[in-house]
Structure formats: C-alpha cells, structure tokens
Scaffold this motif. Structure first.
Motif, PDB file in Angstrom:
ATOM      1  N   ALA A  17       0.855  -1.191   0.000  1.00  0.00           N
ATOM      2  CA  ALA A  17       0.000   0.000   0.000  1.00  0.00           C
ATOM      3  C   ALA A  17       0.883   1.231   0.000  1.00  0.00           C
ATOM      4  O   ALA A  17       1.967   1.227   0.576  1.00  0.00           O
ATOM      5  CB  ALA A  17      -0.904   0.001   1.228  1.00  0.00           C
ATOM      6  N   TRP A  18       0.389   2.273  -0.675  1.00  0.00           N
ATOM      7  CA  TRP A  18       1.120   3.536  -0.678  1.00  0.00           C
ATOM      8  C   TRP A  18       0.156   4.685  -0.437  1.00  0.00           C
ATOM      9  O   TRP A  18      -1.048   4.568  -0.622  1.00  0.00           O
ATOM     10  CB  TRP A  18       1.896   3.728  -1.974  1.00  0.00           C
ATOM     11  CG  TRP A  18       1.134   3.521  -3.244  1.00  0.00           C
ATOM     12  CD1 TRP A  18       0.300   4.397  -3.872  1.00  0.00           C
ATOM     13  CD2 TRP A  18       1.125   2.333  -4.031  1.00  0.00           C
ATOM     14  NE1 TRP A  18      -0.215   3.838  -5.007  1.00  0.00           N
ATOM     15  CE2 TRP A  18       0.277   2.569  -5.136  1.00  0.00           C
ATOM     16  CE3 TRP A  18       1.761   1.097  -3.922  1.00  0.00           C
ATOM     17  CZ2 TRP A  18       0.042   1.625  -6.115  1.00  0.00           C
ATOM     18  CZ3 TRP A  18       1.518   0.154  -4.907  1.00  0.00           C
ATOM     19  CH2 TRP A  18       0.679   0.418  -5.987  1.00  0.00           C
ATOM     20  N   ALA A  19       0.722   5.794   0.000  1.00  0.00           N
ATOM     21  CA  ALA A  19      -0.036   7.015   0.269  1.00  0.00           C
ATOM     22  C   ALA A  19       0.800   8.207  -0.172  1.00  0.00           C
ATOM     23  O   ALA A  19       2.024   8.138  -0.170  1.00  0.00           O
ATOM     24  CB  ALA A  19      -0.357   7.120   1.761  1.00  0.00           C
ATOM     25  N   HIS A  20       0.110   9.294  -0.532  1.00  0.00           N
ATOM     26  CA  HIS A  20       0.826  10.527  -0.843  1.00  0.00           C
ATOM     27  C   HIS A  20       0.485  11.565   0.216  1.00  0.00           C
ATOM     28  O   HIS A  20       0.023  11.206   1.303  1.00  0.00           O
ATOM     29  CB  HIS A  20       0.542  10.984  -2.281  1.00  0.00           C
ATOM     30  CG  HIS A  20      -0.901  11.246  -2.576  1.00  0.00           C
ATOM     31  ND1 HIS A  20      -1.613  12.261  -1.998  1.00  0.00           N
ATOM     32  CD2 HIS A  20      -1.758  10.612  -3.400  1.00  0.00           C
ATOM     33  CE1 HIS A  20      -2.844  12.260  -2.442  1.00  0.00           C
ATOM     34  NE2 HIS A  20      -2.961  11.249  -3.293  1.00  0.00           N
ATOM     35  N   PHE A  21       0.673  12.839  -0.075  1.00  0.00           N
ATOM     36  CA  PHE A  21       0.501  13.889   0.933  1.00  0.00           C
ATOM     37  C   PHE A  21      -0.895  13.916   1.547  1.00  0.00           C
ATOM     38  O   PHE A  21      -1.066  14.350   2.677  1.00  0.00           O
ATOM     39  CB  PHE A  21       0.850  15.267   0.343  1.00  0.00           C
ATOM     40  CG  PHE A  21      -0.113  15.714  -0.718  1.00  0.00           C
ATOM     41  CD1 PHE A  21      -1.228  16.467  -0.396  1.00  0.00           C
ATOM     42  CD2 PHE A  21       0.088  15.381  -2.052  1.00  0.00           C
ATOM     43  CE1 PHE A  21      -2.118  16.872  -1.378  1.00  0.00           C
ATOM     44  CE2 PHE A  21      -0.786  15.776  -3.041  1.00  0.00           C
ATOM     45  CZ  PHE A  21      -1.900  16.530  -2.701  1.00  0.00           C
ATOM     46  N   GLY A  22      -1.903  13.447   0.826  1.00  0.00           N
ATOM     47  CA  GLY A  22      -3.266  13.418   1.355  1.00  0.00           C
ATOM     48  C   GLY A  22      -3.491  12.321   2.382  1.00  0.00           C
ATOM     49  O   GLY A  22      -4.501  12.312   3.075  1.00  0.00           O
ATOM     50  N   PRO A  60     -10.784  13.541   4.967  1.00  0.00           N
ATOM     51  CA  PRO A  60     -11.688  12.509   4.462  1.00  0.00           C
ATOM     52  C   PRO A  60     -12.998  13.074   3.912  1.00  0.00           C
ATOM     53  O   PRO A  60     -13.533  12.551   2.932  1.00  0.00           O
ATOM     54  CB  PRO A  60     -11.925  11.596   5.663  1.00  0.00           C
ATOM     55  CG  PRO A  60     -11.519  12.390   6.855  1.00  0.00           C
ATOM     56  CD  PRO A  60     -10.495  13.367   6.392  1.00  0.00           C
ATOM     57  N   LYS A  61     -13.507  14.129   4.501  1.00  0.00           N
ATOM     58  CA  LYS A  61     -14.770  14.706   4.026  1.00  0.00           C
ATOM     59  C   LYS A  61     -14.606  15.260   2.615  1.00  0.00           C
ATOM     60  O   LYS A  61     -15.502  15.130   1.776  1.00  0.00           O
ATOM     61  CB  LYS A  61     -15.253  15.797   4.986  1.00  0.00           C
ATOM     62  CG  LYS A  61     -16.669  16.188   4.761  1.00  0.00           C
ATOM     63  CD  LYS A  61     -17.597  15.026   5.065  1.00  0.00           C
ATOM     64  CE  LYS A  61     -19.044  15.452   4.957  1.00  0.00           C
ATOM     65  NZ  LYS A  61     -19.942  14.323   4.972  1.00  0.00           N
ATOM     66  N   ALA A  62     -13.452  15.851   2.307  1.00  0.00           N
ATOM     67  CA  ALA A  62     -13.193  16.371   0.959  1.00  0.00           C
ATOM     68  C   ALA A  62     -13.190  15.239  -0.061  1.00  0.00           C
ATOM     69  O   ALA A  62     -13.708  15.396  -1.178  1.00  0.00           O
ATOM     70  CB  ALA A  62     -11.872  17.129   0.926  1.00  0.00           C
ATOM     71  N   GLU A  70     -14.871  12.464   0.172  1.00  0.00           N
ATOM     72  CA  GLU A  70     -16.263  12.058   0.020  1.00  0.00           C
ATOM     73  C   GLU A  70     -17.038  13.063  -0.827  1.00  0.00           C
ATOM     74  O   GLU A  70     -17.790  12.678  -1.730  1.00  0.00           O
ATOM     75  CB  GLU A  70     -16.905  11.878   1.392  1.00  0.00           C
ATOM     76  CG  GLU A  70     -16.314  10.699   2.136  1.00  0.00           C
ATOM     77  CD  GLU A  70     -16.603  10.695   3.627  1.00  0.00           C
ATOM     78  OE1 GLU A  70     -17.375  11.555   4.115  1.00  0.00           O
ATOM     79  OE2 GLU A  70     -16.057   9.811   4.309  1.00  0.00           O
ATOM     80  N   LEU A  71     -16.848  14.353  -0.574  1.00  0.00           N
ATOM     81  CA  LEU A  71     -17.545  15.387  -1.348  1.00  0.00           C
ATOM     82  C   LEU A  71     -17.146  15.364  -2.822  1.00  0.00           C
ATOM     83  O   LEU A  71     -17.958  15.664  -3.699  1.00  0.00           O
ATOM     84  CB  LEU A  71     -17.285  16.773  -0.746  1.00  0.00           C
ATOM     85  CG  LEU A  71     -17.949  17.029   0.608  1.00  0.00           C
ATOM     86  CD1 LEU A  71     -17.472  18.347   1.213  1.00  0.00           C
ATOM     87  CD2 LEU A  71     -19.470  17.016   0.479  1.00  0.00           C
ATOM     88  N   ALA A  72     -15.903  15.000  -3.103  1.00  0.00           N
ATOM     89  CA  ALA A  72     -15.436  14.898  -4.490  1.00  0.00           C
ATOM     90  C   ALA A  72     -15.976  13.641  -5.182  1.00  0.00           C
ATOM     91  O   ALA A  72     -15.827  13.496  -6.397  1.00  0.00           O
ATOM     92  CB  ALA A  72     -13.913  14.910  -4.531  1.00  0.00           C
ATOM     93  N   GLY A  73     -16.572  12.738  -4.415  1.00  0.00           N
ATOM     94  CA  GLY A  73     -17.202  11.548  -4.987  1.00  0.00           C
ATOM     95  C   GLY A  73     -16.274  10.387  -5.272  1.00  0.00           C
ATOM     96  O   GLY A  73     -16.673   9.415  -5.918  1.00  0.00           O
ATOM     97  N   TYR A  74     -15.033  10.448  -4.792  1.00  0.00           N
ATOM     98  CA  TYR A  74     -14.082   9.379  -5.093  1.00  0.00           C
ATOM     99  C   TYR A  74     -14.513   8.004  -4.591  1.00  0.00           C
ATOM    100  O   TYR A  74     -14.311   7.009  -5.299  1.00  0.00           O
ATOM    101  CB  TYR A  74     -12.685   9.725  -4.588  1.00  0.00           C
ATOM    102  CG  TYR A  74     -12.049  10.835  -5.383  1.00  0.00           C
ATOM    103  CD1 TYR A  74     -11.773  10.690  -6.731  1.00  0.00           C
ATOM    104  CD2 TYR A  74     -11.739  12.050  -4.790  1.00  0.00           C
ATOM    105  CE1 TYR A  74     -11.215  11.707  -7.476  1.00  0.00           C
ATOM    106  CE2 TYR A  74     -11.173  13.091  -5.515  1.00  0.00           C
ATOM    107  CZ  TYR A  74     -10.915  12.906  -6.851  1.00  0.00           C
ATOM    108  OH  TYR A  74     -10.368  13.917  -7.585  1.00  0.00           O
ATOM    109  N   PRO A  75     -15.092   7.881  -3.412  1.00  0.00           N
ATOM    110  CA  PRO A  75     -15.496   6.543  -2.960  1.00  0.00           C
ATOM    111  C   PRO A  75     -16.498   5.864  -3.896  1.00  0.00           C
ATOM    112  O   PRO A  75     -16.510   4.644  -4.017  1.00  0.00           O
ATOM    113  CB  PRO A  75     -16.105   6.797  -1.585  1.00  0.00           C
ATOM    114  CG  PRO A  75     -15.402   8.031  -1.106  1.00  0.00           C
ATOM    115  CD  PRO A  75     -15.246   8.880  -2.342  1.00  0.00           C
ATOM    116  N   LYS A  76     -17.321   6.635  -4.576  1.00  0.00           N
ATOM    117  CA  LYS A  76     -18.297   6.055  -5.507  1.00  0.00           C
ATOM    118  C   LYS A  76     -17.707   5.854  -6.891  1.00  0.00           C
ATOM    119  O   LYS A  76     -18.091   4.941  -7.606  1.00  0.00           O
ATOM    120  CB  LYS A  76     -19.534   6.944  -5.582  1.00  0.00           C
ATOM    121  CG  LYS A  76     -20.327   6.923  -4.296  1.00  0.00           C
ATOM    122  CD  LYS A  76     -21.581   7.737  -4.382  1.00  0.00           C
ATOM    123  CE  LYS A  76     -22.294   7.649  -3.034  1.00  0.00           C
ATOM    124  NZ  LYS A  76     -23.501   8.427  -2.976  1.00  0.00           N
TER     125      LYS A  76
END
Length: 148
Positions: free
Chosen positions: A81-86, A119-121, A123-129
C-alpha cells in the motif's frame, strides 16, 4: 474504519509472486492503471519496499500534475500500500488460491481514506463512488498482462 474503504476483488490466474512483481514495480503502474490518470513513473522506478518513495506524472482530464507517494504497508507477495501527501491509501492484498487446479491469486484493491488528512473532501469529491469502476479496470488490466 470500514465505512471509509471501498474494495474490488478479482481472481487472477497467476502466482502471488508474479502479481506482486508488477505491483512493486512503479514503472508498470501506468500500464495497469484503470483510471487513465497515471502517465509514467518519475525517477528510476526502483522496486518498491516499505518506506520507499516514488513519483508519478499524472493527468486528471486535461490537467497534468506530479505526485509523490510512500509505501506505507508491505509484506512481500501478500500486501502493498502507498499514500501521498493526502494520506489516503491504495492497497493491494494477494491471497493464493486455485482455479480448476491451476495456481491463481485473489487480488483485492482497496481505496482507504480512513487515514486521509481530509476525508470529508474525498467524500464530497465523490471518489469513494467513482473509484471502484477504475479499480475493476485496473484488476482487469493486471489480469490481461499476467494471464497472457
């Protein structure tokens, strides 16, 4: 938190070792990316390991950008797994299995924003869907490469 993760799984007729070799090679990420955003690796594309940092040239629509990520989870041939600044994570889990007596691997790709700074951003951007469609495409590309 499970409610801040989305996952897609696929059985691929290849060994965990063969699949992990592709995932741990950042130079191959553009080849398997189902979102069309990953353009190419920046740097030498050294094989990934825990704590390794790697960069990618990306593109969202017409907008190019660069991203740097760090490997934050790593178990050879089982998990990366990897992650960036977010701080949200892209995770791949591999589990050996068989299909009609042939060695295969159940591959699960997870987009995990439980560790995200905002995390809210996400979700608002719709990435989980939106992300599961791209994740299915990524696993399809991975299968096409390894099952060829």
């Amino acid at each position: 938190m499970a409610e801040q993760m989305v996952s897609v799984s696929r059985v691929i007729k290849a060994s965990p070792e063969a699949i992990f070799d592709v995932l741990a090679d950042p130079a191959r990420h553009a080849e398997i990316d189902g979102s069309g955003m990953v353009q190419k690796v920046r740097g030498d594309g050294t094989r990934l390991a825990l704590g390794a940092k790697f960069g990618m040239d990306m593109k969202m629509g017409p907008l190019p950008y660069k991203i740097s990520s760090t490997v934050v989870e790593f178990e050879e041939n089982e998990l990366i797994a990897w992650a960036h600044f977010g701080k949200h994570r892209w995770r791949y889990e591999l589990e050996a299995t068989e299909v009609d007596g042939v060695p295969a691997t159940n591959v699960t790709e997870t987009f995990d924003w439980s560790t995200a700074r905002l995390p809210k951003a996400i979700e608002l951007a719709g990435y989980p869907k939106k992300n599961p469609v791209s994740m299915e495409a990524t696993l399809g590309r991975l299968a096409a490469i390894l099952e060829a």
